[in-house]
Design a protein around this motif. Structure first.
Motif, PDB file in Angstrom:
ATOM      1  N   ILE A 188       0.855  -1.178   0.000  1.00  8.86           N
ATOM      2  CA  ILE A 188       0.000   0.000   0.000  1.00  8.86           C
ATOM      3  C   ILE A 188       0.895   1.233   0.000  1.00  8.86           C
ATOM      4  O   ILE A 188       2.069   1.167   0.371  1.00  8.86           O
ATOM      5  N   ARG A 189       0.304   2.346  -0.428  1.00 11.41           N
ATOM      6  CA  ARG A 189       1.062   3.592  -0.509  1.00 11.41           C
ATOM      7  C   ARG A 189       0.177   4.752  -0.093  1.00 11.41           C
ATOM      8  O   ARG A 189      -0.974   4.841  -0.523  1.00 11.41           O
ATOM      9  N   GLU A 190       0.700   5.616   0.758  1.00 12.40           N
ATOM     10  CA  GLU A 190      -0.018   6.819   1.181  1.00 12.40           C
ATOM     11  C   GLU A 190       0.600   8.020   0.480  1.00 12.40           C
ATOM     12  O   GLU A 190       1.803   8.262   0.599  1.00 12.40           O
ATOM     13  N   GLU A 191      -0.235   8.783  -0.228  1.00 13.66           N
ATOM     14  CA  GLU A 191       0.256   9.933  -0.957  1.00 13.66           C
ATOM     15  C   GLU A 191      -0.817  11.008  -1.002  1.00 13.66           C
ATOM     16  O   GLU A 191      -1.951  10.801  -0.553  1.00 13.66           O
ATOM     17  N   VAL A 192      -0.442  12.139  -1.556  1.00 12.02           N
ATOM     18  CA  VAL A 192      -1.353  13.279  -1.688  1.00 12.02           C
ATOM     19  C   VAL A 192      -1.571  13.540  -3.172  1.00 12.02           C
ATOM     20  O   VAL A 192      -0.615  13.562  -3.950  1.00 12.02           O
ATOM     21  N   THR A 193      -2.816  13.720  -3.573  1.00  6.84           N
ATOM     22  CA  THR A 193      -3.129  13.984  -4.967  1.00  6.84           C
ATOM     23  C   THR A 193      -2.718  15.394  -5.359  1.00  6.84           C
ATOM     24  O   THR A 193      -2.311  16.204  -4.520  1.00  6.84           O
TER      25      THR A 193
ATOM     26  N   GLY B  43      -4.432  18.127  -3.530  1.00 10.85           N
ATOM     27  CA  GLY B  43      -4.224  18.193  -2.093  1.00 10.85           C
ATOM     28  C   GLY B  43      -5.094  17.282  -1.257  1.00 10.85           C
ATOM     29  O   GLY B  43      -5.350  17.585  -0.083  1.00 10.85           O
ATOM     30  N   LYS B  44      -5.537  16.143  -1.792  1.00  7.11           N
ATOM     31  CA  LYS B  44      -6.377  15.208  -1.042  1.00  7.11           C
ATOM     32  C   LYS B  44      -5.568  13.978  -0.632  1.00  7.11           C
ATOM     33  O   LYS B  44      -4.652  13.560  -1.341  1.00  7.11           O
ATOM     34  N   TYR B  45      -5.951  13.406   0.502  1.00  8.31           N
ATOM     35  CA  TYR B  45      -5.297  12.194   0.995  1.00  8.31           C
ATOM     36  C   TYR B  45      -5.722  11.006   0.140  1.00  8.31           C
ATOM     37  O   TYR B  45      -6.901  10.848  -0.213  1.00  8.31           O
ATOM     38  N   CYS B  46      -4.751  10.144  -0.189  1.00 11.75           N
ATOM     39  CA  CYS B  46      -5.018   9.003  -1.069  1.00 11.75           C
ATOM     40  C   CYS B  46      -4.306   7.771  -0.525  1.00 11.75           C
ATOM     41  O   CYS B  46      -3.112   7.820  -0.222  1.00 11.75           O
ATOM     42  N   LEU B  47      -5.043   6.680  -0.415  1.00 11.19           N
ATOM     43  CA  LEU B  47      -4.492   5.383  -0.040  1.00 11.19           C
ATOM     44  C   LEU B  47      -4.509   4.498  -1.282  1.00 11.19           C
ATOM     45  O   LEU B  47      -5.579   4.198  -1.824  1.00 11.19           O
ATOM     46  N   VAL B  48      -3.338   4.072  -1.730  1.00 14.32           N
ATOM     47  CA  VAL B  48      -3.207   3.303  -2.962  1.00 14.32           C
ATOM     48  C   VAL B  48      -3.005   1.835  -2.601  1.00 14.32           C
ATOM     49  O   VAL B  48      -2.090   1.493  -1.844  1.00 14.32           O
ATOM     50  N   LEU B  49      -3.864   0.967  -3.135  1.00 10.30           N
ATOM     51  CA  LEU B  49      -3.746  -0.477  -2.970  1.00 10.30           C
ATOM     52  C   LEU B  49      -3.126  -1.057  -4.229  1.00 10.30           C
ATOM     53  O   LEU B  49      -3.691  -0.910  -5.322  1.00 10.30           O
ATOM     54  N   VAL B  50      -1.992  -1.709  -4.097  1.00 10.95           N
ATOM     55  CA  VAL B  50      -1.275  -2.273  -5.239  1.00 10.95           C
ATOM     56  C   VAL B  50      -1.491  -3.786  -5.237  1.00 10.95           C
ATOM     57  O   VAL B  50      -1.060  -4.481  -4.312  1.00 10.95           O
ATOM     58  N   PHE B  51      -2.177  -4.284  -6.272  1.00  8.69           N
ATOM     59  CA  PHE B  51      -2.505  -5.702  -6.387  1.00  8.69           C
ATOM     60  C   PHE B  51      -1.685  -6.337  -7.504  1.00  8.69           C
ATOM     61  O   PHE B  51      -1.353  -5.693  -8.498  1.00  8.69           O
ATOM     62  N   GLU B  52      -1.400  -7.621  -7.324  1.00  6.32           N
ATOM     63  CA  GLU B  52      -0.825  -8.428  -8.391  1.00  6.32           C
ATOM     64  C   GLU B  52      -1.910  -9.377  -8.890  1.00  6.32           C
ATOM     65  O   GLU B  52      -2.496 -10.123  -8.107  1.00  6.32           O
ATOM     66  N   ALA B  53      -2.177  -9.324 -10.198  1.00  6.59           N
ATOM     67  CA  ALA B  53      -3.224 -10.160 -10.784  1.00  6.59           C
ATOM     68  C   ALA B  53      -2.754 -10.592 -12.170  1.00  6.59           C
ATOM     69  O   ALA B  53      -2.907  -9.852 -13.142  1.00  6.59           O
ATOM     70  N   LYS B  54      -2.174 -11.782 -12.255  1.00  6.74           N
ATOM     71  CA  LYS B  54      -1.640 -12.267 -13.522  1.00  6.74           C
ATOM     72  C   LYS B  54      -2.735 -12.682 -14.491  1.00  6.74           C
ATOM     73  O   LYS B  54      -2.534 -12.648 -15.704  1.00  6.74           O
ATOM     74  N   ALA B  55      -3.894 -13.093 -13.970  1.00  7.66           N
ATOM     75  CA  ALA B  55      -4.964 -13.595 -14.836  1.00  7.66           C
ATOM     76  C   ALA B  55      -6.014 -12.542 -15.155  1.00  7.66           C
ATOM     77  O   ALA B  55      -7.001 -12.856 -15.821  1.00  7.66           O
ATOM     78  N   LEU B  56      -5.833 -11.298 -14.695  1.00 11.66           N
ATOM     79  CA  LEU B  56      -6.828 -10.250 -14.915  1.00 11.66           C
ATOM     80  C   LEU B  56      -6.281  -9.169 -15.829  1.00 11.66           C
ATOM     81  O   LEU B  56      -5.069  -9.070 -16.054  1.00 11.66           O
ATOM     82  N   GLN B  57      -7.189  -8.360 -16.344  1.00  9.67           N
ATOM     83  CA  GLN B  57      -6.859  -7.224 -17.193  1.00  9.67           C
ATOM     84  C   GLN B  57      -7.305  -5.935 -16.501  1.00  9.67           C
ATOM     85  O   GLN B  57      -8.037  -5.966 -15.504  1.00  9.67           O
ATOM     86  N   LEU B  58      -6.871  -4.805 -17.059  1.00  6.38           N
ATOM     87  CA  LEU B  58      -7.272  -3.518 -16.491  1.00  6.38           C
ATOM     88  C   LEU B  58      -8.782  -3.339 -16.565  1.00  6.38           C
ATOM     89  O   LEU B  58      -9.390  -2.734 -15.669  1.00  6.38           O
ATOM     90  N   SER B  59      -9.405  -3.885 -17.601  1.00  7.18           N
ATOM     91  CA  SER B  59     -10.862  -3.757 -17.731  1.00  7.18           C
ATOM     92  C   SER B  59     -11.595  -4.452 -16.590  1.00  7.18           C
ATOM     93  O   SER B  59     -12.690  -4.006 -16.194  1.00  7.18           O
TER      94      SER B  59
END
Length: 284
Positions: free
Chosen positions: A221-226, A229-245
């Protein structure tokens, strides 16, 4: 110094000077065409012409001025580099019991009691009168430790930027704080982090859903500011069998499950990584 060969072509306001590399007046670095001011006379070509060398001819001064100004401009940092320099990360070195593995503790204490208990029972170590107690408690502690270690789910890494840390307490919603706390500590019995949330969002084995074996796995996960100026929590997933759609179709479900008070955005990362950005609508 005597010029042995020189040719001046042109007249009026401009001239082209061709110099041999064997001459003392010009070398290969100054083989160029230049516009001569009308006030500068053109010397006639002569095999015995002697031309005094000025330490700073007018065209040398102009060329040198251009070079210095370009060098000064090249040292100025670009806006992207300046923005990257402001991104200071905060080390996650705060001690918490949630970051301690109870499986390691139980297994270590249990094996220590068993080892010393057997040593004391056979009079190899002192304390034979306590050997029965150490064996009695050491055996179940070792079993419990092994069971916890087997069912253990390690915490995911958390990358926090300094500007996001200052906004967390004021702008992050309670659900976002809970998500950060849950995935950055040891869990037991769960197959993966956010298992219940992913089950509802991707609908494992249901119509319009995905197979459970294709479920995305949270990597960090990653905490950053947009930019606004808004707080953002980024969830980073690994998905080999999925697409962006597959993530874009469920963008509204991410916002609904982790809401209220957030906006969800999805994006593609490196290789098989996908990012779900949970942006808090609360501003300072």
């Amino acid at each position: 110094m005597t010029v042995k060969a020189a040719t001046v072509i042109g007249g009026g306001g401009g001239a082209a000077v061709l110099c041999s590399h064997r001459l003392g007046v010009c070398n290969h670095r100054y083989l160029l065409s230049l516009n001569r001011p009308s006030s500068v006379p053109v010397p006639a070509a002569s095999s015995s012409l002697k031309m005094p060398l000025s330490p700073k001819p007018w065209y040398h001064r102009r060329l040198g001025h251009v070079f210095v100004s370009r060098a000064a401009n090249s040292t100025q940092p670009s806006p992207a580099a300046a923005a990257a320099a402001d991104k200071t990360t905060v080390p996650d070195d705060e001690f918490s019991l949630a970051k301690v593995s109870f499986g390691v503790i139980g297994l270590g204490v249990g094996l220590s009691l068993l080892s010393y208990g057997f040593g004391a029972y056979f009079n190899i170590l002192p304390g034979s009168e306590w050997s029965a107690i150490m064996l009695t408690y050491g055996f179940p502690l070792a079993i419990i430790g092994m069971a916890l270690k087997y069912a253990e789910l390690k915490p995911v890494p958390c990358l926090t930027y300094l500007d996001a840390q200052t906004l967390r307490e004021k702008c992050a919603t309670p659900i976002l704080k809970q998500v950060r706390s849950d995935v950055t500590r040891y869990r037991y019995g769960d197959e993966q982090h956010l298992d219940e949330a992913l089950k509802r969002i991707f609908q494992y084995g249901q119509g319009g859903g995905i197979p459970r074996r294709s479920a995305p796995v949270l990597q960090m996960i990653r905490e950053e500011v947009t930019e606004d100026g808004k707080y953002c929590l980024v969830l980073v997933f690994e998905a080999k069998a999925l697409q962006l759609s597959d993530f874009e179709q469920r963008q509204a479900k991410f916002a609904s499950f982790f809401g209220p008070g957030i906006t969800a955005e999805v994006g593609k990362g490196e290789k098989d990584l996908y990012e779900v950005r949970l942006i808090s609508d609360t501003t300072v």
